[in-house]
Design a protein around this motif. Sequence first.
Motif, PDB file in Angstrom:
ATOM      1  N   THR A   1       0.828  -1.206   0.000  1.00 24.74           N
ATOM      2  CA  THR A   1       0.000   0.000   0.000  1.00 24.74           C
ATOM      3  C   THR A   1       0.862   1.255   0.000  1.00 24.74           C
ATOM      4  N   ASP A   2       2.054   1.151   0.592  1.00 26.48           N
ATOM      5  CA  ASP A   2       2.969   2.282   0.691  1.00 26.48           C
ATOM      6  C   ASP A   2       4.382   1.792   0.390  1.00 26.48           C
ATOM      7  N   VAL A   3       5.086   2.552  -0.431  1.00 26.19           N
ATOM      8  CA  VAL A   3       6.459   2.208  -0.787  1.00 26.19           C
ATOM      9  C   VAL A   3       7.316   3.456  -0.600  1.00 26.19           C
ATOM     10  N   VAL A   4       8.407   3.330   0.154  1.00 27.47           N
ATOM     11  CA  VAL A   4       9.351   4.427   0.320  1.00 27.47           C
ATOM     12  C   VAL A   4      10.666   4.001  -0.327  1.00 27.47           C
ATOM     13  N   VAL A   5      11.136   4.821  -1.253  1.00 24.44           N
ATOM     14  CA  VAL A   5      12.412   4.583  -1.923  1.00 24.44           C
ATOM     15  C   VAL A   5      13.397   5.569  -1.316  1.00 24.44           C
TER      16      VAL A   5
ATOM     17  N   THR B   1       8.353   4.695  -9.853  1.00 31.62           N
ATOM     18  CA  THR B   1       6.908   4.845  -9.685  1.00 31.62           C
ATOM     19  C   THR B   1       6.162   4.314 -10.897  1.00 31.62           C
ATOM     20  N   LYS B   2       6.628   4.647 -12.081  1.00 35.21           N
ATOM     21  CA  LYS B   2       5.968   4.186 -13.310  1.00 35.21           C
ATOM     22  C   LYS B   2       5.940   2.653 -13.369  1.00 35.21           C
ATOM     23  N   ILE B   3       7.058   2.028 -13.081  1.00 40.25           N
ATOM     24  CA  ILE B   3       7.128   0.558 -13.146  1.00 40.25           C
ATOM     25  C   ILE B   3       6.256  -0.078 -12.062  1.00 40.25           C
ATOM     26  N   LEU B   4       6.337   0.419 -10.832  1.00 41.77           N
ATOM     27  CA  LEU B   4       5.545  -0.165  -9.761  1.00 41.77           C
ATOM     28  C   LEU B   4       4.045   0.058  -9.981  1.00 41.77           C
ATOM     29  N   HIS B   5       3.687   1.213 -10.520  1.00 43.14           N
ATOM     30  CA  HIS B   5       2.266   1.496 -10.763  1.00 43.14           C
ATOM     31  C   HIS B   5       1.674   0.663 -11.900  1.00 43.14           C
TER      32      HIS B   5
ATOM     33  N   GLY C   1       9.635   9.211  -2.151  1.00 47.09           N
ATOM     34  CA  GLY C   1      11.085   9.143  -2.096  1.00 47.09           C
ATOM     35  C   GLY C   1      11.596   9.817  -0.841  1.00 47.09           C
ATOM     36  N   LEU C   2      12.718   9.341  -0.342  1.00 46.11           N
ATOM     37  CA  LEU C   2      13.425   9.980   0.762  1.00 46.11           C
ATOM     38  C   LEU C   2      14.885  10.093   0.344  1.00 46.11           C
ATOM     39  N   ALA C   3      15.283  11.298  -0.024  1.00 43.91           N
ATOM     40  CA  ALA C   3      16.649  11.542  -0.487  1.00 43.91           C
ATOM     41  C   ALA C   3      17.435  12.204   0.633  1.00 43.91           C
ATOM     42  N   SER C   4      18.409  11.479   1.166  1.00 46.41           N
ATOM     43  CA  SER C   4      19.228  11.997   2.260  1.00 46.41           C
ATOM     44  C   SER C   4      20.623  12.337   1.738  1.00 46.41           C
ATOM     45  N   ALA C   5      21.023  13.574   1.915  1.00 49.31           N
ATOM     46  CA  ALA C   5      22.364  14.042   1.548  1.00 49.31           C
ATOM     47  C   ALA C   5      22.683  13.808   0.072  1.00 49.31           C
TER      48      ALA C   5
END
Length: 193
Positions: free
Chosen positions: A40-44, A62-66, A76-80
């Motif tokens: 239901t929820d995906v965090v990359v 997102t396109k492929i998973l959808h 998405g979570l982009a750190s540094a």
Amino acid sequence: TGNRDSPVMIQGKPVFYRGRRVLDAVLAHLLEHENVTRATDVVVSGSSAGGLGVYVNIDHITKILHTANPTAKIRGLASAGFFLNFGAYFPPQILSLAQSQNSSAALNSACKVNAVEHGLPVETCFFPENAVAHVQTPVFALQSRFDTWQLPHIAKIAVSNVSGVESYGHLIATRMVLVASSFGQHISLFCHS
């Protein structure tokens, strides 16, 4: 983002740039074997170069998973990973790297159109400050103003140079705020170290 058929020889050894192919294989595996179709929820997420990868690849993911799971909420979570297009050394190095890896096909299409319209190489879309305005998937950006890797490698500023560190920190913050204003529904966060 690399998608080069033949290896590049570095110090007499072949180096393969096939990151896009690896990403696609991982996504295919997740869809086929790991029940991602029921998520239901995906965090990359990624940090440093991985954070850059989030900015560059999140819409592709997102396109492929959808295609298999159109109702999944993907973020998405982009750190540094917010590397600045700054200085005399770093931008040419990154542009050369993106070209040698054959990364242009993997970069954001809308960003590439915008780059061409402004007379810039499409590889400038490798820099988050250029790409983020065209990213459709919500991304949470976590970035230190005082990035201890960027200071000596991009800005060429010693961490002992307090005024230089403050100046570069202000530049990162300013550019992130400008980019965040183009996020629309996206949320941008700051951290400090």
